[in-house]
Design a protein around this motif. Structure first.
Motif, short mmCIF file in Angstrom:
data_model
loop_
_atom_site.label_atom_id
_atom_site.label_comp_id
_atom_site.label_asym_id
_atom_site.label_seq_id
_atom_site.Cartn_x
_atom_site.Cartn_y
_atom_site.Cartn_z
N PRO A 244 0.83 -1.21 0.00
CA PRO A 244 0.00 0.00 0.00
C PRO A 244 0.87 1.26 0.00
CG PRO A 244 -0.85 -1.58 1.57
CD PRO A 244 0.47 -2.13 1.10
N LYS A 245 0.39 2.31 -0.63
CA LYS A 245 1.22 3.50 -0.80
C LYS A 245 0.41 4.79 -0.77
CE LYS A 245 1.14 2.05 -5.62
NZ LYS A 245 0.50 0.77 -5.25
N ASP A 246 1.06 5.84 -0.31
CA ASP A 246 0.54 7.21 -0.41
C ASP A 246 1.30 7.90 -1.53
OD1 ASP A 246 -1.01 6.66 1.80
OD2 ASP A 246 0.39 7.54 3.22
N ILE A 330 8.72 24.80 -4.95
CA ILE A 330 7.49 25.00 -4.19
C ILE A 330 6.64 23.73 -4.21
CG2 ILE A 330 5.35 26.34 -4.05
CD1 ILE A 330 6.82 28.66 -5.34
N ALA A 331 6.57 23.10 -5.39
CA ALA A 331 5.75 21.90 -5.53
C ALA A 331 6.31 20.74 -4.70
CB ALA A 331 5.67 21.50 -7.00
N LEU A 332 7.65 20.56 -4.72
CA LEU A 332 8.25 19.47 -3.93
C LEU A 332 8.04 19.68 -2.44
CD1 LEU A 332 11.59 18.92 -5.89
CD2 LEU A 332 9.71 17.28 -5.67
N THR A 333 8.20 20.92 -2.00
CA THR A 333 8.00 21.23 -0.58
C THR A 333 6.57 20.91 -0.15
OG1 THR A 333 9.65 23.00 -0.69
CG2 THR A 333 8.07 23.07 1.14
N GLU A 334 5.61 21.30 -0.99
CA GLU A 334 4.21 21.00 -0.68
C GLU A 334 3.96 19.49 -0.63
OE1 GLU A 334 0.02 21.85 -0.05
OE2 GLU A 334 1.90 22.98 0.22
N ALA A 335 4.54 18.78 -1.55
CA ALA A 335 4.33 17.34 -1.62
C ALA A 335 4.89 16.65 -0.37
CB ALA A 335 4.96 16.76 -2.88
N PHE A 336 6.09 17.01 0.03
CA PHE A 336 6.69 16.39 1.22
C PHE A 336 5.87 16.71 2.47
CE2 PHE A 336 10.76 16.03 -1.21
CZ PHE A 336 10.97 14.69 -0.98
N ALA A 354 5.41 8.01 -2.10
CA ALA A 354 6.07 8.34 -3.36
C ALA A 354 5.56 9.67 -3.89
CB ALA A 354 5.84 7.25 -4.40
N ILE A 355 6.47 10.35 -4.61
CA ILE A 355 6.11 11.56 -5.36
C ILE A 355 6.35 11.25 -6.83
CG2 ILE A 355 6.68 13.97 -5.84
CD1 ILE A 355 7.56 14.24 -2.92
N ILE A 382 11.10 9.04 -5.25
CA ILE A 382 10.82 10.04 -6.29
C ILE A 382 10.83 9.35 -7.65
CG2 ILE A 382 11.48 12.24 -7.30
CD1 ILE A 382 10.72 12.46 -4.38
N PHE A 383 9.76 9.54 -8.40
CA PHE A 383 9.64 8.94 -9.73
C PHE A 383 9.40 10.05 -10.76
CE2 PHE A 383 8.39 5.59 -6.80
CZ PHE A 383 9.16 4.52 -7.25
#
Length: 1072
Positions: A244-246, A330-336, A354-355, A382-383
């Motif tokens: 299972p994954k987020d 900005i996008a990576l920071t939000e995702a983490f 995963a992102i 990261i993919f």
């Protein structure tokens, strides 16, 4: 209306003053009562005589002292059933274990040979010949024979076949090598089937894309000539291959993503969604210089990747447009932050994270962000997916993947999307492979079922839901009782109210058939008490009043159910049993000698329920062709110790055979008496018992039957089924003992509405808690039934024999309706079978107001609603989930031709042309926008929806009533009178008034509109955010220290791909 003298002494006259009727109407009331009594008496006499109900009741009474009544221990019963299912599931898991071991050994022994040439049986090409009559390559003669165990499909029980997706090369080196070593599975397939003949399909899904299936069967392309099936896209494969994954999907929508790149990006995101299952959680964020949650309502959270949520997000992908500058930091920071915050809520997968980054480039490696949020643990993989042919930023993106245990791929064309998206699954499966953890994964009801991962793919087998039902002793659950099972997500594995197919007779699956929640069928449990307890694998009990719709949703039974539930160990499933209070909680045991029972069981008029398991004839091939009666005889003979039977059920069915045997002689005597039934109005007599035994007697020749489907396999609701008793049996059980239930079958076609069924229940004891021993009934011609009614309605008690009023009077309308308000008899024949409220809306409204009838609101969360669609392609995707793949491929190929033609043109141009490119682009853009889209054909189609609809039920305590309806000053009078010993009512209505201002009352369903306008956005948002209780899978494999994180992908060369080159050649050859 003239008042008869006989009415003076009638109690009905006393109603006049109370109901504001003029006294002259007393005769009206008394007359109706007389008609109802006359008709009821005659129908009771006919029904009792031809059904043999009194004889059967007497026979059961004779055995009353010889039987023992027991109250069913629901908790003990459900635990025993769970143990039986656990054993059955364990056998399937053992078969998979043998396949895993064989596959790993074969793969270990095999050395890859890039030049290997090997002829195998291709599932599509077997038994195909060329123009000269020779077998085509990878075809060859493949013996196929019909086999009833496999739905009478033609199969080969000795060999498997291999299916390769249309978009892959049949003789690719990786495919050929995989097919070669996996041939070793054939022996295990056959051995598994010999050990457990109840197995059906077994298969091996390769990580390379090919699919080996046993037994061998020929695959046929669809109407477009393609087979888009790819095992790696199937839910069973993905669930077995990964934990299972987020997932947070970041989509670049900066200005450089305009045009084809954004189209490829949308398709990439959609393909990623395809790989997510019910145990996964996700969100999609588009970014340029700002962040844009694709669904703004879900800002700052993740949602379960169920079918509904994924489809909702797909609809929003089309709204993305490219502009501005991409700010990936900005996008990576939000995702983490999003993954971290959601993980702390405890509502997600609590396993892998995963992102997915979909972009056409990255100007930096953003190592500072990774160092802050992800290093040194690297819990978030990261993919990156590089969109387009440019490789200027490929190194940065690949570095991100390698530094964060991910994988980098480049997607240049739409044709590359699916294969490249799948790469991340191989990375997420590494920990399982290294750990050699062969978790058995059981999916929801999916038409595929259980699977296991191994080093180079997934092995699996299908477990028919029908096999689950065979472990359930229906006779122990009572007339309305049933068993059901759900998954860890609360989705239904089996339930009698699950409707996975469209109702068009074509056996097409609904888009969300595998994710119907228990709360959508047991909807009276508003707090999800039952559902949540079962999801959390508890053992316990629960009770509630339920409204069960029957007879194609047109009727309702109000019951009080007691539920018992427990978990099925070794699986993610929980099992429940529902028993209805009253007769449903009791069971009785009779006793007769084997000789007596067998003698009466072998009578030609006796049949046993086809889908009930008296003896397990699937366990050994030599038993497979035995009927259940033949198997019972063999079992009782003691000559075959391998035959497994339900000893208790057999004892009881022998008892029922003996008790009901006298009816055969009784019915035969009626047939032989030529003076009886001379007009052949009564056609069939039938009975059924609590053990699934039935007897049928024809009073006419088979080809003279008005409704020839009744009591046949075509009549699904009229016969004993694996999960329900016949409808006539269930309805009779809820009537007052000694009364008959009359009804019209709700079948398609007017010819099937020309019969009336009458049935009654046979109780064992004269008390409320008595078990129902059996039900008997007759089928009669509707014309015969109606003639009896009209004859009765012409009777009168006037001393001079002259009646002032009868149903022939043009000033009144006479109806015969049942306890659910359906018309059986009316002067207007076209109203037969219609709901009374449609014919007399004003009167029905008054009956509801007076309490003679009550409205019961029902809900259907598996409904289908008709909508208008302009695009045929989009419509097909909603109608069939698998067709979406085919439509996408067709669209992809169309787009490829358009854009590749331009690409080929650009390759042929001199360098000087690119100086003028900025001037050319606007013209090119206008040209592309002028291209015709897919042909739009306006049409209606069915899509899943939720509906609310009414059912109606008479009030048992009100036997008669009168009323007035004010129709703009004109008073419309009516009388309703119950027909004695039945579920019927006679309604006589004064038709002198025009009451058209009253709307008809219909039973039409109304779609529940959750999103009606902008001010309902908050309601929509709450529904999207709502997450029901679920239980996570027991295993999790997010990382392994021995993983090689340097296997993290590579760039794609900029040389023209074979596909692109081929399209260029084809375009060049096209006539101009």
């Amino acid at each position: 209306m003239q008042m008869d003298r006989s009415c003076v002494v009638s109690s009905a006259c006393t109603l006049c003053s109370d109901l504001l009727l003029v006294c002259v109407h007393c005769g009206y009331v008394c007359r109706v009562k007389l008609w109802a009594s006359a008709f009821g008496g005659e129908m009771k006499s006919i029904s009792t005589k031809y059904s043999g109900s009194q004889l059967l009741q007497k026979k059961y009474k004779e055995f009353e002292r010889a039987v023992r009544v027991e109250e069913i221990d629901g908790l003990r019963l459900v635990k025993r059933l769970a143990e039986n299912m656990e054993e059955m599931f364990h056998k399937k898991a053992q078969a998979m274990k043998r396949l895993v071991e064989a596959a790993e050994e074969a793969h270990l022994q095999h050395e890859e040979d890039p030049n290997l040439q090997y002829e195998y049986f291709n599932a599509v090409l077997i038994n195909e010949v060329d123009e000269e009559g020779n077998s085509v390559e990878l075809g060859g003669e493949f013996i196929l024979q019909p086999n009833d165990h496999f739905n009478n499909l033609s199969v080969n029980l000795s060999l498997s076949v291999v299916q390769v997706p249309t978009n892959m090369y049949n003789k690719d080196s990786a495919i050929v090598n995989g097919v070669y070593w996996s041939e070793a599975l054939n022996k295990v397939f056959v051995d598994n089937f010999e050990r457990d003949p109840s197995l059906i399909w077994q298969y091996f899904g390769s990580a390379k894309g090919f699919f080996r299936q046993y037994p061998g069967i020929k695959w046929k392309p669809d109407e477009h000539g393609v087979i888009a099936f790819d095992c790696r896209n199937r839910k069973w494969y993905i669930q077995a291959a990964t934990s299972p994954k987020d997932v947070v999907i970041l989509v670049d929508v900066s200005g450089s993503m305009k045009g084809l790149r954004l189209t490829i990006a949308r398709q990439t995101v959609s393909s990623i969604l395809d790989t997510l299952g019910d145990d996964d959680f996700f969100n999609i964020i588009a970014y340029n210089e700002e962040l844009h949650y694709v669904e703004p309502c879900l800002n700052g959270t993740l949602v379960q990747a169920d079918v509904t949520n994924k489809d909702h997000f797909r609809e929003h992908l089309d709204k993305l447009f490219a502009q501005g500058i991409g700010m990936l930091d900005i996008a990576l920071t939000e995702a983490f932050n999003l993954l971290s915050d959601f993980n702390e809520t405890g509502r997600g997968s609590e396993c892998s994270q995963a992102i997915m980054l979909v972009t056409d480039g990255a100007v930096d490696t953003y190592d500072a962000i990774f160092a802050k949020y992800n290093w040194p643990e690297r819990k978030v993989r990261i993919f990156p997916y590089l969109i387009g042919r440019e490789s200027a930023f490929a190194d940065n993106l690949k570095w991100m993947a390698c530094a964060n245990k991910g994988y980098f791929t480049q997607i240049s064309t739409l044709a590359d999307v699916q294969e490249n998206v799948m790469e991340y699954l191989h990375v997420l499966s590494r920990p399982k492979v290294i750990d050699r953890e062969h978790d058995t994964v059981w999916t929801e009801a999916y038409i595929d079922s259980t699977s296991r991962i191994l080093c180079d793919g997934v092995v699996g087998t299908d477990v028919p839901v029908s096999e689950l039902l065979k472990t359930i002793p229906k006779y122990k659950l009572g007339i309305h009782g049933y068993a059901f099972a759900i998954t860890n997500n609360g989705y239904i594995l089996t339930h009698p109210d699950l409707r996975p197919l469209y109702g068009d007779g074509k056996k097409r699956r609904k888009p969300n058939y595998s994710s119907v929640d228990l709360s959508e069928v047991e909807w009276e449990d508003k707090d999800d008490t039952l559902r949540n307890a079962m999801v959390n694998r508890k053992t316990g009990t629960f009770s509630m009043e339920v409204k069960k719709s029957v007879d194609k949703g047109k009727r309702v039974l109000v019951l009080h159910n007691d539920y018992y539930y427990t978990d099925i160990k070794g699986t993610p499933f929980s099992l429940g049993v529902a028993l209805s209070r009253g007769h449903g909680k009791f069971f009785f045991k009779g006793n007769v000698t084997v000789e007596e029972g067998l003698h009466d069981l072998e009578h030609p008029d006796v049949a046993l329920a086809d889908e009930w398991t008296y003896c397990n004839t699937d366990e050994h091939p030599e038993h497979r062709y035995l009927s259940q009666i033949e198997a019972i005889k063999l079992y009782l003979s003691g000559h075959d110790p391998h035959l497994q039977c339900d000893k208790e059920l057999i004892q009881e069915v022998l008892f029922d055979a003996v008790v009901t045997a006298p009816l055969e002689a009784y019915w035969t005597s009626l047939v032989l008496n030529k003076s009886e039934n001379s007009d052949k109005g009564v056609e069939i007599a039938y009975l059924g018992t609590r053990t699934g035994l039935s007897r049928i007697n024809l009073f006419v020749l088979p080809d003279e039957l008005t409704n020839q489907d009744f009591l046949t396999a075509e009549d699904k609701e009229g016969v004993f089924n694996a999960d329900h008793f016949p409808l006539w049996y269930k309805r009779a059980a809820e009537q007052v003992p000694g009364t008959f239930v009359y009804s019209l079958p709700f079948n398609t076609g007017s010819e099937n509405k020309s019969v009336v069924l009458a049935s009654t229940a046979i109780q064992l004891l004269d008390e409320r808690k008595s078990p129902i021993a059996a039900a008997v009934g007759i089928q009669m011609k509707l014309e015969f039934f109606q003639r009896k009614f009209w004859t009765a309605s012409r009777q009168c008690a006037a001393l001079d024999g002259k009646c002032s009023i009868n149903c022939d009077d043009e000033n009144i309308n006479c109806y015969l309706i049942d306890n659910n308000g359906f018309i059986l008899v009316a002067e207007d024949y076209t109203l037969t079978g219609k709901f009374f409220g449609e014919a007399e809306g004003a009167v029905m409204s008054k009956l509801l107001q007076m309490g003679s009838f009550k409205r019961v609101t029902l809900y259907d969360y598996q409904a289908l609603c008709w909508v208008y669609s302009e695009s045929s392609d989009s419509g097909r995707t909603l109608l069939d989930p698998y067709f979406a793949v085919f439509s996408a491929m067709k669209w992809i190929l169309t787009e490829l031709v358009i854009f590749n033609s331009i690409y080929c043109l650009l390759l042929s141009l001199p360098l000087s042309f690119f100086f003028f490119l900025p001037f050319f682009l606007p013209v090119l853009s206008n040209f592309l926008h002028s291209l015709p889209s897919a042909q739009r054909i306006g049409r209606t189609m069915q899509v899943p929806c939720d509906t609310e609809y009414p059912a109606f039920l008479s009030e048992r305590t009100i036997k008669e009533n009168t009323g007035n309806v004010d129709c703009d000053g004109c008073i419309k009078s009516f009388v309703i009178q119950q027909i004695p010993s039945s579920n019927l009512f006679m309604v006589v209505v004064d038709n002198k008034c025009d009451c058209s201002m009253f709307e008809p009352i219909t039973m039409d369903p109304i779609e529940i509109m959750y999103i009606l306008s902008a001010h309902n956005e908050s309601l929509k948002c709450e529904r999207l955010k709502m997450q029901k209780d679920r239980r996570r899978p027991d295993t999790c494999h997010p990382f392994h220290p021995e993983e090689n994180s340097m296997e993290c992908g590579g760039t794609v060369s900029l040389t023209l791909s074979p596909v692109a080159a081929l399209l260029c050649i084809l375009l060049a050859l096209l006539p101009r």
